[in-house]
Design a protein around this motif. Structure first.
Motif, mmCIF file in Angstrom:
data_model
loop_
_atom_site.group_PDB
_atom_site.id
_atom_site.type_symbol
_atom_site.label_atom_id
_atom_site.label_comp_id
_atom_site.label_asym_id
_atom_site.label_seq_id
_atom_site.Cartn_x
_atom_site.Cartn_y
_atom_site.Cartn_z
ATOM 1 N N ARG A 33 1.401 3.760 -13.292
ATOM 2 C CA ARG A 33 1.516 2.239 -13.346
ATOM 3 C C ARG A 33 0.651 1.608 -14.241
ATOM 4 N N PHE A 37 2.179 -0.352 -17.507
ATOM 5 C CA PHE A 37 1.749 -1.843 -17.726
ATOM 6 C C PHE A 37 1.440 -1.935 -18.974
ATOM 7 N N TYR A 44 5.880 -6.461 -25.236
ATOM 8 C CA TYR A 44 6.244 -7.885 -24.968
ATOM 9 C C TYR A 44 5.194 -8.547 -26.095
ATOM 10 N N LEU A 96 -0.780 -11.894 -13.882
ATOM 11 C CA LEU A 96 -1.578 -10.840 -13.311
ATOM 12 C C LEU A 96 -2.649 -11.101 -12.559
ATOM 13 N N VAL A 127 -3.692 -0.349 -7.348
ATOM 14 C CA VAL A 127 -2.567 -0.667 -8.333
ATOM 15 C C VAL A 127 -2.683 0.094 -9.721
ATOM 16 N N LEU B 139 6.655 -14.312 -13.712
ATOM 17 C CA LEU B 139 5.889 -13.049 -13.860
ATOM 18 C C LEU B 139 5.050 -12.847 -12.708
ATOM 19 N N THR B 140 4.493 -14.026 -12.288
ATOM 20 C CA THR B 140 3.513 -13.901 -10.890
ATOM 21 C C THR B 140 4.609 -13.563 -9.909
ATOM 22 N N LEU B 143 5.030 -9.769 -10.291
ATOM 23 C CA LEU B 143 3.877 -8.911 -10.060
ATOM 24 C C LEU B 143 3.388 -8.743 -8.744
ATOM 25 N N THR B 147 2.544 -5.997 -6.418
ATOM 26 C CA THR B 147 1.183 -5.714 -5.916
ATOM 27 C C THR B 147 1.342 -5.667 -4.353
ATOM 28 N N PHE B 150 0.773 -2.434 -2.340
ATOM 29 C CA PHE B 150 -0.323 -1.726 -2.222
ATOM 30 C C PHE B 150 -1.220 -2.529 -1.296
#
Lengths: 498, 528
Positions: A33, A37, A44, A96, A127, B139-140, B143, B147, B150
């Motif tokens: 992962r 990423f 990007y 993120l 993660v 994007l949030t 993601l 996420t 997990f």
């Protein structure tokens, strides 16, 4: 139809593989992962640079004053770190951060964590495999182990470092237990227990998978347990109290030998039995050391209940009395004269090493090394006044004392001594009475003579009577003359008579 | 209203996360402070970069328009979702306020897009910011979906989608019960069970739970992850592990004690008590025996939906206290103990015969047989043989063992037993001692007789001689003869103890007597 099923299976396998690779909870998946990423982010970044038409090319003037080999590098850096480019990276980093932020809050809410950073830390490891949390296990009290460690509060992934003398049991998401601890390799690898041990061979740090949670920690060292007091009732209904019974025990180690390298052998099965075999009380799970002391208490109680108090006492005084034997060891006997008493200690200790009990303990994952049955005492009931003749403690004491006395009183030497002593005392007492009669008053001399003669006269009469009672003694033949002679001095005179 | 504002303020400070447990966390570590700080830092950095980049920060392109369009779509979805949350959170003012605030922010954000779709719009700077904000939002959410995998130990598409939905809802202020059940105890925040949104239960492998709504029990859930529907919450959490409950014997009247005791009355009216322990668990099912760690490849506690459900709906409630399933076995065992003791005399309970099972063990077996459930041979189904067994069975409880020990008797009875023991123990010794003492006394009297014999011959010897000679001595001489002979006796060391002092006294007496006249008068006193 067959082809369709085969395709379906293939699809499922492929999906499963992708799921495992991309969403797995192990170390590899985490690094996959992270790699994805990093690649995606880099792509990007490059696309942004390309989309914006490679902005930030350095000026011709600057390029001329810079060494030729540096110009392309500076150009690339100036392009990639141009404000127009960087500003479009911020949404990615922000996304993120906020995705992790909300996920961390959710985890903190689920596990009621005091700090959401614990969850954040957990997520980074879980993660992306970044900064895997570590848990140090150096004590058996699970509540005292690092309360902020994500591994303890949430579970894996993370590293667990098990210190010498401990083993930990973790449960995976399917509820299958895994035992971690420093161990010798098992001889056979047929069972999971042995696999656990093989995995643990010579190691002290282990990686635990995602959501593998700490169930319990077991102290592998020899433990000494102490029971302050055990109340038991003998077969004849007398309360006896065992004080300070002690036991040394450890986790069952099978046939494994102890050595400096592997001082605390164990089997995975014994650890599992210890953790899963115990009953839970009202206040939660008991420490297994307490559970063992419960076993010892129950066994001692059962043992006591099979014997009368007499059977427990090492000294049974009436036997000596009956057999006219002198006590063999006076000091030893006198040491038993307090309220403590002896039980068949050897018998009781051996009781703990019978195959039945050993097997029972092994089923609980334990091995008993030694039991000290402590001091036993009889306690007087609270309402019984101290020294009351019915209290068991006093009874033991007084009976012992009486048995000793009886023994003594019956010995010919003592009797002879008492007789001779009494003889001397009697003579002395007789003559002392003369002296008292003579010197004991301030009366006139004549009167004192009268008193003394009266005293002697009385004594002679008493002696005569006593000697008559004895079958082998008799008063002297002429004693009556002496008595008559004294009688004339002591008889009261009657005036008016010739 | 004031309360609502403070509730909202409280939520704002903690960002909705367990405000009660945040008291000990320093301000700079609190989620809202962290989020705000990060947001400000990002904003400042973005502003600086934007001002450095100039007006052409985001060129008009199909991509930026696409991002704006997707952003609007995402915002619309979020608004609809939040509105849905708002409608279901109507019963809780705090939730309402929180959701309203979220809804307001989302709608405001949506409306900011409007000018850029109007003809002649030229606010380039705002457009650049909006494109990036929309991009960040999209994007949030992506993601967040990743996420979410997990956050809980989920597997399979259904669970994975469910956890994404829960996390998205959480980010949009939805609050359902989010509960971790460990070792039969739920770990949850204050009033968490009052949350009405979509929730989740994470249950460890030694626990289970039953869910309910306001009007009905919904289902029993076992170890693992369970997603709950709106309005569904925990009715009760249960422990699947082997349980033990113990009562220490204490003799007291049931009227004296407010708590459960093992005090009982025998057939002959004597109060007794006993230490009573009972081992039990939620019935793991007819074919399942206890594993207790023996198997390495299986779960160690069995989740039997049937017994879990029974244990919860069998929970008994009183006006003051309630009786959870874990208290019932002890209550029944104590009752059977009392009932059985009533059939025995005290002597039955305390007598011990080597060839007979000890009375307490017999009672133990009786209680166990009354509480146990046996397999019916006709249909193979478990069936109880007694009313108590049936009661336990109807509540999904299986009794594993009963232990009685430490019979306790009233102090008076105990004393009588001690007395009896004392007689057995010390009686023989007392008798022997008494006989020995008699013997000693007899010998002492013999010693006195021998002394008398010796003395009578010794101190009358001279007097007897004088009398035999036909010359009766005077009073003075009689005394003198007697005292002198006595002194002669005393001069023998082996016959008299401490004789020297005695001898001195007697000699002094003899001298004094010699100084008297024959009739024992002082010479010259004139007495006759």
């Amino acid at each position: 139809m067959v082809t369709s099923q085969g395709e379906q299976t293939l699809t499922q396998t492929t999906l499963g593989l992708i799921e495992q690779t991309f969403l797995g909870r192990d170390l590899t998946a985490a690094y996959v992962r992270l790699g994805i990423f990093v690649v995606a982010f880099s792509t990007y970044w490059i696309l942004v640079v390309a989309f914006l038409g490679f902005p930030g090319e350095i000026s011709h003037l600057l390029a001329q004053s810079t060494p030729a080999f540096l110009v392309p590098l500076i150009n690339i850096a100036a392009t990639f770190f141009h404000p127009r480019v960087i500003m479009h990276l911020l949404p990615v980093l922000g996304a993120l951060f906020f995705a992790f932020f909300f996920a961390a809050l959710y985890i903190a809410d689920l596990f009621e964590l005091e700090s959401f950073w614990t969850a954040y830390h957990y997520l980074l490891g879980s993660v992306f495999g970044l900064g895997f949390p570590r848990l140090r296990i150096d004590q058996s009290n699970i509540n005292s182990i690092d309360p902020y460690s994500p591994v303890k509060r949430i579970g894996g992934p993370g590293y667990v470092r098990i210190h010498l003398g401990y083993a930990a049991i973790f449960e995976d998401t399917n509820g299958i237990p895994h035992v971690y601890g420093r161990s010798k390799a098992a001889e056979s690898t047929e069972t999971q227990a042995d696999e656990d041990q093989l995995r643990a061979t010579g190691r002290s740090t282990f990686f635990v998978q995602g959501f593998e949670s700490l169930k319990d920690v077991v102290d592998l060292r020899d433990r000494i347990g102490k029971v302050d007091e055990i109340r038991s009732i003998t077969r004849d209904g007398i309360e006896v109290y065992a004080r300070e019974a002690q036991m040394v025990f450890r986790v069952f180690g099978g046939e494994q030998e102890r050595s400096l390298e592997y001082p605390y052998p164990y089997t995975s099965e014994s650890i599992r039995q210890l953790v899963y075999g115990q009953a839970v009380g009202e206040r939660g799970k008991q420490d297994w050391a307490i559970a063992l002391s419960d076993i010892v208490q129950n066994e001692i109680r059962a043992f006591v209940a099979r014997h009368t108090l007499e059977e427990f006492l090492a000294l049974q005084p009436y036997r000596h009395v009956d057999q006219d034997e002198a006590p063999q060891d006076r000091d030893a006997s006198s040491s038993r004269s307090n309220r403590t008493f002896q039980i068949p200690r050897r018998q009781l200790t051996e009781h703990f090493h019978t195959p039945v009990l050993k097997h029972g303990l092994r089923d609980k994952g334990l091995e008993l090394a030694w039991v000290g049955v402590g001091t036993w005492e009889l306690r007087d009931p609270e309402k019984t006044p101290r020294g009351s003749d019915i209290s068991p403690g006093d009874t033991i004491l007084t009976t012992w004392r009486d048995s000793q006395r009886a023994q003594l009183y019956r010995s010919p030497g003592y009797i002879k001594r008492r007789q001779v002593s009494r003889e001397k005392e009697h003579i002395r007492a007789s003559f002392e009475s003369w002296i008292r009669a003579w010197k004991g008053s301030d009366r006139a001399t004549t009167q004192r003579c009268f008193d003394l003669l009266t005293q002697i006269h009385k004594q002679l009469l008493a002696m005569e009577e006593r000697l008559k009672e004895e079958h082998d003694l008799s008063p002297p033949e002429d004693l009556s003359k002496v008595v008559q002679h004294l009688d004339q001095f002591t008889r009261p005179k009657t005036f008016g008579k010739d | 209203m004031k309360e609502n504002i403070s509730a909202l303020f409280g939520w704002t400070l903690s960002l909705g996360y367990n405000p009660n447990s945040m008291e000990s966390v320093p301000l700079y570590r609190r989620p809202l402070v962290v989020a705000t700080t990060v947001f400000i830092l990002f904003g400042a950095l973005y502003y600086w970069l934007l001002s450095s980049a100039g007006p052409e920060a985001v060129p008009y392109s199909f991509l930026s328009d696409f991002i704006l369009a997707v952003g609007i779509l995402t915002l619309l979805v979020c608004i609809v979702y939040t509105f849905n949350i708002f409608s279901s959170a109507s019963s809780n003012s705090r939730s309402m306020l929180r959701t309203l605030l979220t809804l307001a922010i989302l709608i405001l954000w949506l409306f900011v897009h409007v000018p850029f779709f109007l003809p002649g719009s030229g606010r380039t700077l705002m457009r650049a910011i909006l494109v990036d904000l929309d991009f960040m939002l999209i994007l949030t959410l992506i993601l967040l979906a990743i996420t979410a995998q997990f956050v809980l130990p989920v597997s399979g598409s259904h669970q994975r989608m469910a956890v994404i939905r829960r996390l998205l809802g959480f980010a949009l202020s939805e609050r359902g019960p989010v509960t971790y059940i460990r070792d039969g105890k739920s770990i949850e925040a204050h009033e968490e069970s009052k949350r009405v949104g979509l929730g989740v239960f994470l249950i460890d492998h030694s626990s289970a739970a039953v869910l309910r709504t306001d009007i009905a029990f919904t289902r029993a859930i076992g170890p693992g992850v369970t997603f709950t529907k709106a309005g569904e919450r925990r009715a009760e959490a249960l422990d699947l592990r082997k349980q033990v409950r113990s009562l220490q014997g204490q003799i007291s009247s049931p009227l004296e004690s407010e708590t459960l005791t093992t005090a009982a009355i025998t057939k002959d009216g004597i109060p007794v008590a006993v230490d009573l322990s009972i081992f039990f668990m939620l019935d793991p099912g007819p074919a399942t025996s206890q594993r207790e760690g023996r198997e390495s490849q299986s779960q160690h506690y069995e989740f039997n939906r049937d017994s879990v459900e029974k244990a919860v709906y069998g929970h008994m409630y009183g006006e003051v206290d309630d009786l959870p399933w874990t208290d019932l076995p002890m209550l029944l065992a104590a009752d059977i103990w009392r009932e059985r003791v009533k059939e025995h005399d005290l002597e039955d309970l305390i007598q011990y015969q080597p060839d007979r099972t000890p009375p307490l063990e017999t009672l133990q077996l009786t209680i166990m047989s009354r509480l146990a459930v046996k397999k019916d041979l006709s249909n193979g189904e478990p069936s109880a043989t007694s009313r108590e067994g049936a009661m336990l069975q109807s509540r999904g409880i299986r009794v594993l063992d009963v232990r009685l020990s430490n019979l306790r008797l009233p102090e008076d009875v105990q004393r009588e037993r001690t007395l009896r023991w004392r007689e057995n123990w010390a009686g023989a010794v007392q008798e022997k001692l008494s006989n020995a003492l008699d013997e000693v006394h007899r010998e002492e009297r013999r010693g006195e007789a021998i002394a008398d014999d010796f003395m009578v011959r010794g101190f009358t010897h001279s007097l007897m001689g004088a009398l035999k000679g036909g010359r009766p001595p005077s009073r003075r001489d009689t005394l003198a003869l007697l005292v002198k002979d006595a002194a002669a006796i005393c001069s023998q060391d082996d016959r008299v103890s401490y004789n020297q002092e005695l001898l001195n006294h007697l000699n002094q007496m003899a001298e004094s007597i010699q100084k008297l006249d024959p009739n024992c008068h002082e010479k010259g006193s004139g007495e006759t």
